[in-house]
Write an enzyme that holds these catalytic residues in place. Structure first.
Site, PDB file in Angstrom:
ATOM      1  CD  GLU A 286       6.955  -1.595  -1.801  1.00 34.01           C
ATOM      2  OE1 GLU A 286       7.363  -2.255  -0.841  1.00 34.01           O
ATOM      3  OE2 GLU A 286       6.874  -2.038  -2.963  1.00 34.01           O
TER       4      GLU A 286
ATOM      5  N   PRO B 225       0.813  -1.227   0.000  1.00 33.04           N
ATOM      6  CG  PRO B 225      -0.940  -1.603   1.507  1.00 33.04           C
ATOM      7  CD  PRO B 225       0.364  -2.174   1.021  1.00 33.04           C
TER       8      PRO B 225
END
Ligand SMILES: Cc1cc2nc3c(=O)[nH]c(=O)nc-3n(C[C@H](O)[C@H](O)[C@H](O)COP(=O)(O)OP(=O)(O)OC[C@H]3O[C@@H](n4cnc5c(N)ncnc54)[C@H](O)[C@@H]3O)c2cc1C
Length: 324
Positions: free
Chosen positions: A244, A242
């Site tokens: 990244e 999430p």
């Protein structure tokens, strides 16, 4: 105009802007030509307090989990078009720091985080291989346990900061279950015997970002190099997704906002058929549409960042942000 940032973020923006004006803006063309961002710039970023925001204070970082401070850094870099530096520092601060904080042993954290805060250590993460991109099951890099060591063999490609990094988080197959590989993660110093780098890859953009191939030739690691649980590498990778995805989406948003602002300036300066380009109705329609898309995107993205701060950003919302 917005309640997304408060006074602390705006004060920090001044720090980032000073750093960008002094260290980034004047040299970016040289970095693009060389395909590399000099280490001194990373160190200057560390000194200015622009790196390692999420690194705990005990390891020399700012110990700030509020991602809006990272948003400010990305915005200020985007204003000058420093996408390569933004992506390299994001791998350090948004990706590798996250893994070390969550899965790293105290020893791994103490070894790598202080250098990442000062800019002395540049980090990479290596999952992709010539035959393993979207589908990580195609991964061929293996790590075989031999007594008190792991023996790492294989090759990676498209690795951000791969040419210059000092430490690489490497994903490798360590076993198989019902025909599917079980992956594990390893903290691999680039000074290890058996570690080599291939060429810097040329790309359509991010020219100063040293994206490279890496190879591991019977590289021997101590058991303490394992990051997280053996066989849980895939789970560890997806758990970090999430943030990244959000970091990539935010970089895309702020780059688009900067490009929009430059475009408006250009259309005001440029004359054609006896008037400014911005005075043509077709230009104004297009700019109005783009401005709307940016505002709507920002509203969604700010909500996603606030949800991240509240510990509520799910993988799907992160994926939506990146896709959009
Ligand atoms: C600038 C840059 C930096 C990068 N940095 C890193 C890094 O630091 N570390 C790292 O590990 N990797 C990195 N990567 C690699 C990146 O993660 C991969 O490019 C990505 O995972 C996609 O893999 P691939 O390029 O092999 O494409 P593939 O997965 O082979 O995809 C090729 C094409 O097939 C399509 N496709 C794939 N699956 C499906 C499907 N199920 N259905 C239909 N179509 C499909 C894709 O959309 C694409 O068009 C980087 C890549 C770039 C370009």
């Amino acid at each position: 105009m917005t309640t997304f940032y408060d006074d602390d973020h705006e004060a920090f923006r001044e720090t980032v802007r000073t750093f960008v004006d002094r260290e980034v803006r004047p040299s970016m063309e040289d970095w693009d030509r060389d395909g590399l961002i000099p280490r001194d710039v990373w160190r200057a970023a560390g000194k200015a307090g622009v790196l390692g925001l999420r690194i705990p204070e005990e390891h020399g970082g700012a110990g700030v989990d509020d991602y809006r401070f990272r948003c400010v850094v990305q915005e200020e870099l985007a204003q000058v078009g420093a996408a390569s530096f933004a992506s390299g520092t994001s791998i350090n601060d948004d990706v590798v720091v996250g893994y070390l904080r969550r899965y790293g042993t105290p020893e791994q954290q103490a070894t790598w985080l202080p250098g990442m805060a000062t800019g002395d250590v540049v980090a990479s993460i290596a999952m992709s291989e010539p035959g393993a991109g979207s589908d990580l099951r195609g991964m061929r890099t293996t790590a075989v346990r031999e007594g008190d060591t792991w023996r790492l063999s294989g090759a990676k490609t498209f690795i951000t900061s791969g040419f210059s990094s000092d430490v690489v988080l490497v994903a490798a197959r360590t076993s198989e279950h019902e025909g599917r590989p079980r992956l594990s993660l390893f903290v691999v110093p680039s000074a290890s015997e058996g570690f080599s780098r291939g060429r810097k890859l040329s790309k359509v953009g991010l020219h100063a970002q040293d994206t490279a191939e890496l190879a591991f030739d019977d590289l021997v690691l101590p058991t303490s190099a394992l990051l997280g649980e053996e066989g849980s590498g895939f789970h560890h990778l997806t758990h970090q997704l999430p943030l990244e995805r959000l970091s990539i989406a935010w970089r895309a948003l702020v780059a688009a906002e900067a490009a929009y602002a430059w475009t408006v300036e250009y259309t005001k300066e440029r004359q054609a058929f006896g008037s400014r380009v911005i005075d043509f109705q077709s230009s104004r329609f297009r700019l109005a549409e783009l401005s709307t898309e940016l505002d709507v995107t920002r509203a969604f993205m700010e909500q996603a960042v606030l949800r991240l701060g509240a510990g509520e950003l799910d993988a799907t919302t992160g994926a939506k942000a990146k896709w959009w």
